[in-house]
Design an enzyme around this catalytic site. Sequence first.
Site, PDB file in Angstrom:
ATOM      1  N   HIS A  18       0.848  -1.206   0.000  1.00  0.00           N
ATOM      2  CA  HIS A  18       0.000   0.000   0.000  1.00  0.00           C
ATOM      3  C   HIS A  18       0.885   1.259   0.000  1.00  0.00           C
ATOM      4  O   HIS A  18       0.639   2.201  -0.750  1.00  0.00           O
ATOM      5  CB  HIS A  18      -0.878   0.055   1.262  1.00  0.00           C
ATOM      6  N   LYS A  42     -16.510  -6.759   6.630  1.00  0.00           N
ATOM      7  CA  LYS A  42     -15.284  -7.563   6.469  1.00  0.00           C
ATOM      8  C   LYS A  42     -14.701  -7.980   7.821  1.00  0.00           C
ATOM      9  O   LYS A  42     -13.668  -8.631   7.859  1.00  0.00           O
ATOM     10  CB  LYS A  42     -14.241  -6.758   5.689  1.00  0.00           C
ATOM     11  N   ARG A  91      -1.825  -5.940  -8.164  1.00  0.00           N
ATOM     12  CA  ARG A  91      -0.678  -6.802  -7.867  1.00  0.00           C
ATOM     13  C   ARG A  91      -0.453  -7.837  -8.947  1.00  0.00           C
ATOM     14  O   ARG A  91       0.650  -8.087  -9.367  1.00  0.00           O
ATOM     15  CB  ARG A  91      -0.907  -7.532  -6.532  1.00  0.00           C
ATOM     16  N   SER A 129      -2.857  -7.695   3.042  1.00  0.00           N
ATOM     17  CA  SER A 129      -3.121  -7.530   4.483  1.00  0.00           C
ATOM     18  C   SER A 129      -3.491  -8.876   5.096  1.00  0.00           C
ATOM     19  O   SER A 129      -3.091  -9.197   6.210  1.00  0.00           O
ATOM     20  CB  SER A 129      -4.255  -6.534   4.708  1.00  0.00           C
TER      21      SER A 129
HETATM   22  P1  ADP Z   1      -9.920  -3.436  -0.300  1.00  0.00           P
HETATM   23  O1  ADP Z   1     -10.600  -4.108   0.848  1.00  0.00           O
HETATM   24  O2  ADP Z   1     -10.633  -2.244  -0.817  1.00  0.00           O
HETATM   25  O3  ADP Z   1      -9.416  -4.362  -1.393  1.00  0.00           O
HETATM   26  P2  ADP Z   1      -7.193  -3.218   0.579  1.00  0.00           P
HETATM   27  O4  ADP Z   1      -6.733  -2.445   1.753  1.00  0.00           O
HETATM   28  O5  ADP Z   1      -7.039  -4.698   0.636  1.00  0.00           O
HETATM   29  O6  ADP Z   1      -8.668  -2.787   0.394  1.00  0.00           O
HETATM   30  O7  ADP Z   1      -6.508  -2.669  -0.728  1.00  0.00           O
HETATM   31  C1  ADP Z   1      -6.659  -1.363  -1.183  1.00  0.00           C
HETATM   32  C2  ADP Z   1      -6.081  -1.252  -2.569  1.00  0.00           C
HETATM   33  O8  ADP Z   1      -4.693  -1.516  -2.527  1.00  0.00           O
HETATM   34  C3  ADP Z   1      -6.650  -2.247  -3.575  1.00  0.00           C
HETATM   35  O9  ADP Z   1      -6.682  -1.619  -4.854  1.00  0.00           O
HETATM   36  C4  ADP Z   1      -5.640  -3.366  -3.587  1.00  0.00           C
HETATM   37  O10 ADP Z   1      -5.632  -4.059  -4.827  1.00  0.00           O
HETATM   38  C5  ADP Z   1      -4.363  -2.579  -3.395  1.00  0.00           C
HETATM   39  N1  ADP Z   1      -3.288  -3.360  -2.786  1.00  0.00           N
HETATM   40  C6  ADP Z   1      -3.347  -4.175  -1.716  1.00  0.00           C
HETATM   41  N2  ADP Z   1      -2.156  -4.733  -1.456  1.00  0.00           N
HETATM   42  C7  ADP Z   1      -1.309  -4.264  -2.397  1.00  0.00           C
HETATM   43  C8  ADP Z   1       0.065  -4.485  -2.709  1.00  0.00           C
HETATM   44  N3  ADP Z   1       0.816  -5.341  -2.013  1.00  0.00           N
HETATM   45  N4  ADP Z   1       0.585  -3.827  -3.748  1.00  0.00           N
HETATM   46  C9  ADP Z   1      -0.180  -3.002  -4.489  1.00  0.00           C
HETATM   47  N5  ADP Z   1      -1.466  -2.750  -4.277  1.00  0.00           N
HETATM   48  C10 ADP Z   1      -2.033  -3.377  -3.248  1.00  0.00           C
END
Ligand code: ADP
Length: 160
Positions: A18, A42, A91, A129
């Site tokens: 992130h 969630k 990703r 996460s």
């Molecule tokens: P959500 O529940 O909305 O998917 P996340 O916190 O899991 O929220 O992710 C927010 C955004 O960040 C999403 O677009 C997700 O694809 C992206 N994301 C999550 N992990 C990574 C990572 N390791 N590298 C790049 N983007 C990521």
Amino acid sequence: MKRTAIYPGSFDPLTNGHLDVIQRAAKLFDRVVVAVAVNESKHPLFTLAERVALVNKAVAHLPNVETDSFNGLLVEYAEARKAGTIVRGLRAVSDFEFEFQLALMNRKLDENIETIFMMPKDTYTFLSSRIVKEIARLGGNVSSFVPPNVQVALKKKLKV
Ligand code: ADP
């Protein structure tokens, strides 16, 4: 006119993946708002206030990045923040289908807001996460996956 982008997500918790996306977006926009979604359905490990505080501390070195939270429709929140762009991270191909659907739905809801996708540094493409929480829960070392404040918070929360 200042260009504002919203980077929405659950951030439960924020990972280095992130953070990598946030840093890249901060170079492209005048202002980046990291918007933590309430997402009660969630069943997040960290409360909304905790997730916001963790992001806030981890982005403190980036002057044009701020943290906020939102509930409800993302496009309405983006309009309220005067943001013309939504940033999402991609990703792998596995992210694509869901993100594609989400982006087109948001466009249907509001034609004026564009979604852009950013790819993290290759070493972060396997990070999520969910996996970080699983490793931490099992007592694994997550220091290369999350910022130091998140590592401390995970230890405290999971009592490991
Ligand atoms: P959500 O529940 O909305 O998917 P996340 O916190 O899991 O929220 O992710 C927010 C955004 O960040 C999403 O677009 C997700 O694809 C992206 N994301 C999550 N992990 C990574 C990572 N390791 N590298 C790049 N983007 C990521």
